[in-house]
Scaffold this motif. Structure first.
Motif, PDB file in Angstrom:
ATOM      1  N   PRO A 141       0.829  -1.212   0.000  1.00 38.17           N
ATOM      2  CA  PRO A 141       0.000   0.000   0.000  1.00 38.17           C
ATOM      3  C   PRO A 141       0.859   1.256   0.000  1.00 38.17           C
ATOM      4  O   PRO A 141       2.039   1.212   0.298  1.00 38.17           O
ATOM      5  N   ILE A 142       0.223   2.381  -0.323  1.00 38.02           N
ATOM      6  CA  ILE A 142       0.807   3.692  -0.066  1.00 38.02           C
ATOM      7  C   ILE A 142      -0.022   4.344   1.032  1.00 38.02           C
ATOM      8  O   ILE A 142      -1.094   3.859   1.393  1.00 38.02           O
ATOM      9  N   ASP A 143       0.485   5.438   1.561  1.00 37.87           N
ATOM     10  CA  ASP A 143      -0.168   6.016   2.742  1.00 37.87           C
ATOM     11  C   ASP A 143      -0.778   7.386   2.499  1.00 37.87           C
ATOM     12  O   ASP A 143      -1.836   7.686   3.055  1.00 37.87           O
ATOM     13  N   HIS A 144      -0.128   8.204   1.702  1.00 35.42           N
ATOM     14  CA  HIS A 144      -0.605   9.581   1.525  1.00 35.42           C
ATOM     15  C   HIS A 144      -0.351  10.036   0.096  1.00 35.42           C
ATOM     16  O   HIS A 144       0.672   9.700  -0.504  1.00 35.42           O
ATOM     17  N   VAL A 145      -1.278  10.828  -0.440  1.00 33.42           N
ATOM     18  CA  VAL A 145      -1.119  11.426  -1.767  1.00 33.42           C
ATOM     19  C   VAL A 145      -1.410  12.918  -1.651  1.00 33.42           C
ATOM     20  O   VAL A 145      -2.495  13.311  -1.194  1.00 33.42           O
ATOM     21  N   LEU A 146      -0.446  13.739  -2.044  1.00 33.83           N
ATOM     22  CA  LEU A 146      -0.648  15.182  -2.148  1.00 33.83           C
ATOM     23  C   LEU A 146      -0.743  15.544  -3.618  1.00 33.83           C
ATOM     24  O   LEU A 146       0.111  15.147  -4.421  1.00 33.83           O
ATOM     25  N   VAL A 147      -1.772  16.309  -3.969  1.00 38.13           N
ATOM     26  CA  VAL A 147      -1.959  16.758  -5.351  1.00 38.13           C
ATOM     27  C   VAL A 147      -1.853  18.280  -5.382  1.00 38.13           C
ATOM     28  O   VAL A 147      -2.691  18.981  -4.806  1.00 38.13           O
ATOM     29  N   THR A 148      -0.807  18.794  -6.020  1.00 43.43           N
ATOM     30  CA  THR A 148      -0.710  20.236  -6.246  1.00 43.43           C
ATOM     31  C   THR A 148      -1.179  20.509  -7.668  1.00 43.43           C
ATOM     32  O   THR A 148      -1.521  19.597  -8.408  1.00 43.43           O
ATOM     33  N   GLN A 192     -10.258  12.128 -10.177  1.00 44.47           N
ATOM     34  CA  GLN A 192      -9.581  10.976 -10.752  1.00 44.47           C
ATOM     35  C   GLN A 192      -8.647  10.321  -9.733  1.00 44.47           C
ATOM     36  O   GLN A 192      -8.608   9.091  -9.611  1.00 44.47           O
ATOM     37  N   VAL A 193      -7.896  11.129  -9.003  1.00 43.62           N
ATOM     38  CA  VAL A 193      -7.005  10.585  -7.980  1.00 43.62           C
ATOM     39  C   VAL A 193      -7.807   9.835  -6.925  1.00 43.62           C
ATOM     40  O   VAL A 193      -7.429   8.736  -6.496  1.00 43.62           O
ATOM     41  N   ALA A 194      -8.927  10.401  -6.516  1.00 39.51           N
ATOM     42  CA  ALA A 194      -9.764   9.741  -5.513  1.00 39.51           C
ATOM     43  C   ALA A 194     -10.267   8.390  -6.028  1.00 39.51           C
ATOM     44  O   ALA A 194     -10.273   7.392  -5.293  1.00 39.51           O
ATOM     45  N   ARG A 195     -10.678   8.361  -7.270  1.00 36.40           N
ATOM     46  CA  ARG A 195     -11.169   7.104  -7.842  1.00 36.40           C
ATOM     47  C   ARG A 195     -10.061   6.056  -7.920  1.00 36.40           C
ATOM     48  O   ARG A 195     -10.273   4.880  -7.590  1.00 36.40           O
ATOM     49  N   LEU A 196      -8.879   6.479  -8.335  1.00 40.41           N
ATOM     50  CA  LEU A 196      -7.775   5.544  -8.517  1.00 40.41           C
ATOM     51  C   LEU A 196      -7.113   5.133  -7.208  1.00 40.41           C
ATOM     52  O   LEU A 196      -6.421   4.106  -7.153  1.00 40.41           O
ATOM     53  N   ALA A 197      -7.315   5.920  -6.162  1.00 36.65           N
ATOM     54  CA  ALA A 197      -6.674   5.631  -4.877  1.00 36.65           C
ATOM     55  C   ALA A 197      -7.300   4.440  -4.159  1.00 36.65           C
ATOM     56  O   ALA A 197      -6.657   3.826  -3.294  1.00 36.65           O
ATOM     57  N   THR A 198      -8.527   4.107  -4.498  1.00 40.11           N
ATOM     58  CA  THR A 198      -9.197   2.991  -3.846  1.00 40.11           C
ATOM     59  C   THR A 198      -8.406   1.710  -4.082  1.00 40.11           C
ATOM     60  O   THR A 198      -8.086   1.361  -5.217  1.00 40.11           O
ATOM     61  N   GLY A 199      -8.075   1.033  -2.997  1.00 33.81           N
ATOM     62  CA  GLY A 199      -7.288  -0.186  -3.095  1.00 33.81           C
ATOM     63  C   GLY A 199      -5.794   0.041  -3.084  1.00 33.81           C
ATOM     64  O   GLY A 199      -5.025  -0.918  -3.003  1.00 33.81           O
ATOM     65  N   LYS A 200      -5.369   1.292  -3.181  1.00 36.10           N
ATOM     66  CA  LYS A 200      -3.946   1.624  -3.143  1.00 36.10           C
ATOM     67  C   LYS A 200      -3.545   2.316  -1.842  1.00 36.10           C
ATOM     68  O   LYS A 200      -2.484   2.060  -1.297  1.00 36.10           O
ATOM     69  N   VAL A 201      -4.394   3.238  -1.379  1.00 33.40           N
ATOM     70  CA  VAL A 201      -4.090   3.987  -0.162  1.00 33.40           C
ATOM     71  C   VAL A 201      -4.581   3.195   1.046  1.00 33.40           C
ATOM     72  O   VAL A 201      -5.722   2.738   1.084  1.00 33.40           O
ATOM     73  N   ARG A 202      -3.723   3.071   2.019  1.00 33.48           N
ATOM     74  CA  ARG A 202      -4.030   2.326   3.231  1.00 33.48           C
ATOM     75  C   ARG A 202      -5.197   2.976   3.989  1.00 33.48           C
ATOM     76  O   ARG A 202      -5.312   4.205   4.020  1.00 33.48           O
ATOM     77  N   PRO A 203      -6.099   2.188   4.595  1.00 30.57           N
ATOM     78  CA  PRO A 203      -7.151   2.767   5.431  1.00 30.57           C
ATOM     79  C   PRO A 203      -6.548   3.697   6.493  1.00 30.57           C
ATOM     80  O   PRO A 203      -5.567   3.346   7.154  1.00 30.57           O
ATOM     81  N   GLY A 204      -7.105   4.885   6.618  1.00 30.57           N
ATOM     82  CA  GLY A 204      -6.550   5.889   7.520  1.00 30.57           C
ATOM     83  C   GLY A 204      -5.522   6.790   6.874  1.00 30.57           C
ATOM     84  O   GLY A 204      -5.100   7.776   7.472  1.00 30.57           O
TER      85      GLY A 204
END
Length: 253
Positions: free
Chosen positions: A88-95, A125-137
């Motif tokens: 998993p990944i933990d955090h995504v920042l979008v500038t 788009q990032v929110a849609r693609l993050a499902t299953g990639k970003v760790r819960p929390g």
């Protein structure tokens, strides 16, 4: 007598130790500063940017785990990037880029569509693609602004987007839970992007802000980075919009 010293009882563990932070727009400005602070807090970094040379320079300086050079508003490329991410990944920042200002008489709908893509569709788009990639929390963290809360000729599009982003953030926070979603709404930030937009008016704008802002200084990318990393580590915060403008809204109509 022994001269050995023990660890300070106030020493803390780095807040992002062992976590992976993806920064879209991580080669300069706010993205770079946030990546730098996240790295200091123990994070592994994955940097995304459009300019391969600048991106590689940032990655080398920060010791990034990996990079990807592409325009994030190319959504097929963005999808491939997320598909190839380690899990998993933990955090995504979008500038994102600066806002588009134009009166109706001079309005360029092609530029406006690109602005909507960058400020509204890209987070979705990032929110849609993050499902299953970003760790819960974990966190999705988007950048917005405060300038569009004012009304003036030329502010129609940025005003609409400024109003839309907090609503988007709240709804995504519910839909993606327990992934957390938050928005940073910045005023003027002294970055290379601001310099390119203001040109030879930059120094005058800096001086005006130093004189008028309650904090008596200009907000810099390190200020935004500190808030971004706090939102990554504070697991009680989601669906929120955080203004950070040095009090600019208090003194400008």
């Amino acid at each position: 007598m022994s001269t050995a010293t023990s660890a300070s009882p106030f020493q803390r563990e780095p807040g992002l130790l062992g976590q992976t932070v993806v920064v879209i727009g991580g080669s300069a400005g706010i993205g770079f500063q946030t990546a730098q602070l996240a790295r200091a807090e123990g994070a592994k970094l994955i940097l995304v940017g459009r300019d391969p040379g600048r991106l590689q320079h940032a990655a080398t300086e920060l010791g990034a785990q990996s990079t990807a050079a592409f325009d994030a508003t190319s959504f097929p490329q963005l999808e491939r990037f997320f598909q190839q991410l380690p899990t998993p990944i933990d955090h995504v920042l979008v500038t994102g880029p600066g806002p588009y200002y134009s009166t109706l008489a001079d309005f360029d709908f092609d530029k406006a569509r690109r602005d909507v893509e960058a400020h509204l569709f890209l987070p979705m788009q990032v929110a849609r693609l993050a499902t299953g990639k970003v760790r819960p929390g974990g966190t999705l963290l988007f950048m917005g602004g405060t300038a569009g809360r004012r009304t003036a000729p030329g502010m129609a599009l940025i005003g609409a987007l400024t109003a839309a982003m907090p609503a988007l953030t709240k709804n995504l926070a519910l839909e993606l839970a327990p992934i957390r979603v938050n928005l940073i709404a910045a005023g003027f930030v002294d970055t290379p992007l601001s310099a390119s937009l203001l040109g030879d008016q930059l120094d005058a704008r800096r001086e005006q802000l130093r004189t008028t802002l309650p904090i008596k200084r200009v907000v810099g990318p390190a200020d935004i980075a500190a808030l971004a990393v706090h939102l990554m580590t504070n697991t009680a915060v989601t669906g929120a919009t955080f203004d950070i403008d040095g009090g600019q809204q208090l003194v400008e109509g």
